[in-house]
Design a protein around this motif. Structure first.
Motif, short mmCIF file in Angstrom:
data_model
loop_
_atom_site.label_atom_id
_atom_site.label_comp_id
_atom_site.label_asym_id
_atom_site.label_seq_id
_atom_site.Cartn_x
_atom_site.Cartn_y
_atom_site.Cartn_z
N GLY B 88 58.87 -9.25 11.03
CA GLY B 88 60.21 -8.88 11.00
C GLY B 88 60.62 -10.32 10.92
O GLY B 88 60.07 -11.42 10.76
N VAL B 89 61.95 -10.32 10.75
CA VAL B 89 62.79 -11.40 10.58
C VAL B 89 63.88 -11.58 11.59
O VAL B 89 64.02 -12.48 12.47
CB VAL B 89 63.41 -11.49 9.00
N GLU B 90 64.60 -10.59 11.68
CA GLU B 90 65.73 -10.93 12.95
C GLU B 90 65.52 -10.96 14.25
O GLU B 90 65.84 -11.81 15.10
CB GLU B 90 66.88 -9.59 12.32
N PHE B 91 64.62 -10.08 14.53
CA PHE B 91 64.03 -9.95 16.08
C PHE B 91 63.41 -11.16 16.34
O PHE B 91 63.84 -11.88 17.41
CB PHE B 91 63.14 -8.70 16.24
N PRO B 92 62.64 -11.74 15.61
CA PRO B 92 61.69 -12.95 15.66
C PRO B 92 62.76 -14.04 15.84
O PRO B 92 62.53 -15.05 16.60
CB PRO B 92 60.51 -13.06 14.96
N ARG B 93 63.71 -14.09 14.85
CA ARG B 93 64.49 -15.35 14.81
C ARG B 93 65.48 -15.52 16.12
O ARG B 93 65.63 -16.43 16.81
CB ARG B 93 65.50 -14.79 13.56
N THR B 94 66.01 -14.27 16.75
CA THR B 94 66.61 -14.39 17.71
C THR B 94 65.74 -14.60 18.98
O THR B 94 66.01 -15.38 20.01
CB THR B 94 67.26 -12.82 18.16
N LEU B 95 64.62 -14.08 18.93
CA LEU B 95 63.66 -14.53 20.15
C LEU B 95 63.22 -15.86 20.35
O LEU B 95 63.31 -16.59 21.31
CB LEU B 95 62.19 -13.43 19.91
N ILE B 96 63.05 -16.36 18.92
CA ILE B 96 62.65 -17.84 19.04
C ILE B 96 63.88 -18.87 19.50
O ILE B 96 63.51 -19.65 20.20
CB ILE B 96 62.21 -18.40 17.64
N MET B 97 65.20 -18.52 18.95
CA MET B 97 66.20 -19.05 19.43
C MET B 97 66.41 -19.05 20.76
O MET B 97 66.63 -20.10 21.46
CB MET B 97 67.43 -18.60 18.57
N ARG B 98 66.20 -17.77 21.54
CA ARG B 98 66.49 -17.68 22.86
C ARG B 98 65.35 -18.29 23.43
O ARG B 98 65.55 -18.93 24.69
CB ARG B 98 66.42 -16.11 23.03
N ALA B 99 64.08 -18.26 23.09
CA ALA B 99 62.87 -19.05 23.66
C ALA B 99 63.20 -20.54 23.88
O ALA B 99 63.20 -21.20 24.71
CB ALA B 99 61.74 -18.70 23.03
N LEU B 100 63.73 -21.09 22.75
CA LEU B 100 64.23 -22.65 22.75
C LEU B 100 65.17 -23.03 23.65
O LEU B 100 65.14 -23.79 24.41
CB LEU B 100 64.42 -22.86 21.17
#
Lengths: 444, 444
Positions: B88-100
Motif C-alpha cells: 500500500g502507500v498511505e499506511f506505510p507512509r504514516t508508519l515510516i514517518m512515525r517510526a523515524l
C-alpha cells in the motif's frame, strides 16, 4: 534538509602505471570532482610509482607525481593507502607486507597473489587493524566481491559458476560463431590486442583458477588449496567438438566451478559444455559473468567487462571510496568468511564430483567397436545418455563416436577413457568435456 | 590472528507478514546462526505485526512474536529498526514517518511509496540521523541498489535499462516461445501463481515505472517527476507483432529506460523491441535484469529473481545486516545522489528522445497506399529503415505494412501516426513500438 555530512578525504599512492594503473590514475585525477560529488570523498593522489613512465606520459598524467621507487611512499606518514597494480607475485607480496607494516591500507587487483598468499596477507592486515580491498581481482569491473560479501550476505552460497577470462571467452566465441580453429581465433585475439604474445595464463585456465579460488574462499568460508584445483585450458580444444557440441544444443565455455556439497566444496576449471538455455551461454566476446546461487536469493548473475583499463579502474576506485567511507574496513573486520579466519579447508578431492560428460572417440568402422566401448563404460558404472555415430565418409579411416553420459565421477571416467585409449580399434586420445546443467535453485 | 571483532546486534520488528514478510521472518529466525556466522551480526526479531497471522502460522513462525498493532513496536525503546513489508502507500507512509520520529531506522521494499514519496521520507530520515534501506524495492533479490550506490560509485552513469517485472516478462516469454495471445499467457501466469487476479499494476507498467523512478534518482542524482514518465503496458500487445518482431531479429520486452543526455534524463516504460544479441533479450520467464552503463565500467548487467518471498527477503536482510554493520547508514549519510539532496530535476519532456521505431499499419491493398504513408513520414522528417509488405492472402481485407524507422522523436512519430490513422485506406490503429539498440559504451 541537513547539509551533506562533512566530506571524507583519502590520500593514496599507485604502484604500477600500466593499463589498469594508468586508467585508475587518470580517472582519480581527471574525475576528482565527479567522484567527490557522487561519493562525498575527496581523493588525493600522492604518487605514481613505476620503473618506466612512458605509458603514464602518454596519458598526460602529471609528471610531478612520478616516483621511481616505493621508499618515499612507504615513508609518507600522511598516506592512507597503497594501490598495488604492478603485477607479478613476489614484488607485490613484499610491497604489500611492507605497506601494511607501515600502517597503510592496501588495494590490489592481483588475483595470482591473493590466490596463492591471500590468507597470509589478510592475517597481516588484520594484525595491523588495516584492510585489503580487492574488488578488481576477480571480475574486472563487475562488483562481484561486494555481491558475495555484502549484497548476498544473507545467503548460504550453494554454488559459483564463472566465465572469468575475457581472452578465452573471445576465442571461444570466434570458434563457435565462425567455426575457426583455436589457432586462428587466438591470432585474431592477438591482432585486436585482447591476447598477449604469450597467452598461456589466460588460455590454459590459470588466471580463471586464481579468480575462482578467491571467490570460493569468500563464498564458502574455505581456504582453497590452490594446487588441488584441477585446471585445464582451451588451448587444445578442437573446433570439431565445439561444432558437435553446438549441434547437441551446447555452448562451450571456459568455466570456473565451485559447488558446495555436504562433504565439501568441489572446484574445477576447464572448458565445458553448457546448455544454450543457461544464462552463462549468452556471455560472448570479451565479457565475463558470474552466476551465484544462494539459498534465499536463488540464481543471480553478474555480467560485465572482466578486464581492461577503465572497467578494472572502476572496481579499484570503488575500493578507494569504500576505504574512505569505512565500508570496506567494516566488511573486512566484521564478516566471518575470510580465508585467514577459516579452519580446515573442506575442499573435495579432484574428480570426485558427479558430473555429466561428453566423449568423442575416434574409432575404426568395424564390428565390435561399440560393444567394446560400452562394455568398458558399463564396468565403471557409467551410463550412456546419448550416442551419435554417422555413416563413414569416403576415405575416412576413423569415424567419431560421440557419447554423452549420465552423471559419474571424473575419476571413474578417466579410468574408462584410459582403457578406451588402449583399444586397438581406436585412434588418437578420447576427447572428454564436462557438461554443466542448470544448477537447481533451492529457494522455497 | 586476532579474534573476530565483537559481534554486532540489531533488534527489529516486521510489519506485514505476507509473502515477503513471512519469508523474511522465517529466514531471520531459522537461519539466525548462519547469518551470525557470515556477517558477525546477531539479529533479534522483536515483533511480527499484522492484522491476520494465518500465513505466519502456516510458516510456523513463533506465536509469541505476533502483534496486532504498531503502537507497542513504536514505543519499544530497545528497537533499532522497523521493517515495512505491508504494501500500500498511505499506511506505510504514516508508519515510516512515525517510526523515524520514534528514532527507528526503516527498511522497506515498497517501490510505490518510494517512487511517490521518497524525497520526503529520505529528508525526514536525515533530519533524525537515521537511515532508510530499500535494497528490496527495485529488483527483488538482485543487489542493484548496492551496485549503483557502492559497487559502481566511481562511475558517472550513462544509462539504466531494466526488465523489472517478472509477471510481465513471464507473459512475454510465453508469447514469444509459444505464440500465445496475451490473454492466454496471462491466464497461464495466473494459473501458476505468478500473476494476481488483478494484474494491472504489473502488466500496465506501473510497477516497472516505480522501480525505474527510484533507480534513476540514485543513478543520475535527479528527483524524477513520477507523473512525467510515459508508461505503457503489455496488455494490448498483439501476438502478431511479437512474432513479426521475432522474424526481424527482435525480442519484445517490457523495458524501463533511463538515459542521460546532455540536456537531461529521458525516461520511459513500455514494451519495446530489443535486438536478439542484446543481453537483456536473454532474460526469460519470471527473471529480472538491470543493465547499467557507467563511464568507466562500460556495460554491466545484474540478473536474478525480481520478486518472490525468499529472493526479496535476501535483499531485505542484506539491509538489516548493512544497518547493523553501519554500511547502509554510511552510504546514506555520505554519498551525494539522493533525491532529497538533488536540486531541480533535469528530466526530459516525454517523447523528446530520439529512438528507432517499429510500425505496423493495416492497409488496403490499393495503389497509392505506400505513397500516402511515406509522404506523411517524410513530412515529419522520419526516415524509413526497412519496409515489409507481403502479398495479400485470399480473403484478407487489410494487409500489414511493417516499417522500421531510423531515429526520430516519439512526438514527431505520434503526429505522423495520427495522420496515418486518419487515412481512408488504413484500418485499425497503427501499432507502434520503440526499438532499443545496444547502448554504446563510452569507456576509453
Amino acid at each position: 534538509m541537513r547539509p551533506m555530512s562533512a566530506r571524507k578525504r583519502i590520500r593514496v599512492a599507485l604502484v604500477g602505471c600500466g593499463t589498469v594503473g594508468g586508467a585508475t590514475a587518470r580517472i582519480l585525477i581527471q574525475d576528482k570532482e565527479l567522484l567527490l560529488r557522487r561519493s562525498g570523498v575527496e581523493i588525493e593522489v600522492a604518487a605514481l610509482v613505476d620503473k618506466s613512465f612512458d605509458h603514464a606520459r602518454s596519458l598526460g598524467l602529471p609528471e610531478e607525481l612520478f616516483c621511481s621507487g616505493i621508499e618515499p611512499v612507504l615513508a609518507d606518514p600522511s598516506l592512507d593507502a597503497v594501490i598495488e597494480l604492478a603485477g607479478g607475485v613476489e614484488f607485490p607480496r613484499t610491497l604489500i607486507m611492507r605497506a601494511l607494516d607501515a600502517g597503510k591500507h592496501v588495494i590490489t587487483a592481483n588475483k595470482a597473489l591473493l590466490a596463492l598468499h591471500g590468507p597470509e596477507l589478510f592475517a597481516r592486515a588484520r594484525q595491523q587493524g588495516l584492510t585489503i580491498g580487492f574488488e578488481a581481482s576477480c571480475a574486472g569491473g563487475i562488483p562481484v566481491i561486494r555481491a558475495i560479501t555484502d549484497g548476498l550476505l544473507a545467503n548460504e552460497i550453494d554454488a559459483v559458476y564463472g566465465i572469468l577470462n575475457g581472452t578465452s571467452n573471445y576465442i571461444l566465441t570466434e570458434m563457435i560463431h565462425k567455426g575457426s580453429s583455436y589457432a586462428d581465433a587466438l591470432e585474431q585475439a592477438q591482432k585486436i590486442g585482447l591476447a598477449e604474445a604469450d597467452p598461456s595464463l589466460d588460455v590454459q585456465g590459470g588466471d580463471t583458477a586464481h579468480k575462482i579460488a578467491i571467490m570460493s574462499s569468500l563464498a564458502f568460508g574455505i581456504s582453497p588449496d590452490f594446487a588441488g584445483i584441477p585446471v585445464s585450458g582451451i588451448d587444445d580444444l578442437d573446433e570439431q567438438d565445439v561444432l558437435t557440441g553446438r549441434d547437441l544444443g551446447y555452448v562451450v565455455k571456459l568455466l570456473a566451478v565451485a559447488h558446495r556439497h555436504p562433504q565439501g566444496v568441489a572446484m574445477w576449471v576447464g572448458p565445458a559444455f553448457i546448455s544454450r538455455e543457461h544464462p552463462l551461454a549468452w556471455v560472448e566476446g570479451p565479457f565475463n559473468a558470474v552466476s551465484i546461487y544462494g539459498h534465499a536469493v536463488g540464481h543471480t548473475l553478474f555480467y560485465g567487462r572482466g578486464a581492461g583499463g577503465d572497467p578494472t579502474a572502476s572496481a579499484v576506485i570503488s575500493d578507494v571510496l569504500g576505504l574512505a567511507l569505512g565500508i570496506t574496513p567494516t566488511i573486512f573486520a566484521h564478516t566471518g568468511f575470510w580465508p585467514d579466519r577459516n579452519g580446515g579447508a573442506t575442499q573435495l578431492p579432484a574428480g570426485s564430483e558427479e558430473l555429466r560428460f561428453y566423449l568423442r572417440i575416434m574409432a575404426e568402422d568395424k564390428p565390435g567397436v561399440l560393444a567394446a566401448i560400452s562394455t568398458i563404460l558399463a564396468r565403471e558404472q557409467i551410463s550412456i545418455a546419448s550416442l551419435h555415430q554417422n555413416e563413414q565418409a569416403r576415405g575416412q579411416e576413423l569415424i567419431p563416436v560421440v557419447i554423452t553420459t549420465h552423471t559419474c565421477t571424473r575419476q571413474a571416467l578417466d579410468r574408462a577413457v584410459q582403457e578406451i585409449n588402449a583399444l586397438e580399434i581406436t585412434g588418437k586420445e578420447v576427447v572428454l568435456l564436462p557438461i554443466v546443467d542448470e544448477h537447481p535453485e533451492k529457494i522455497s
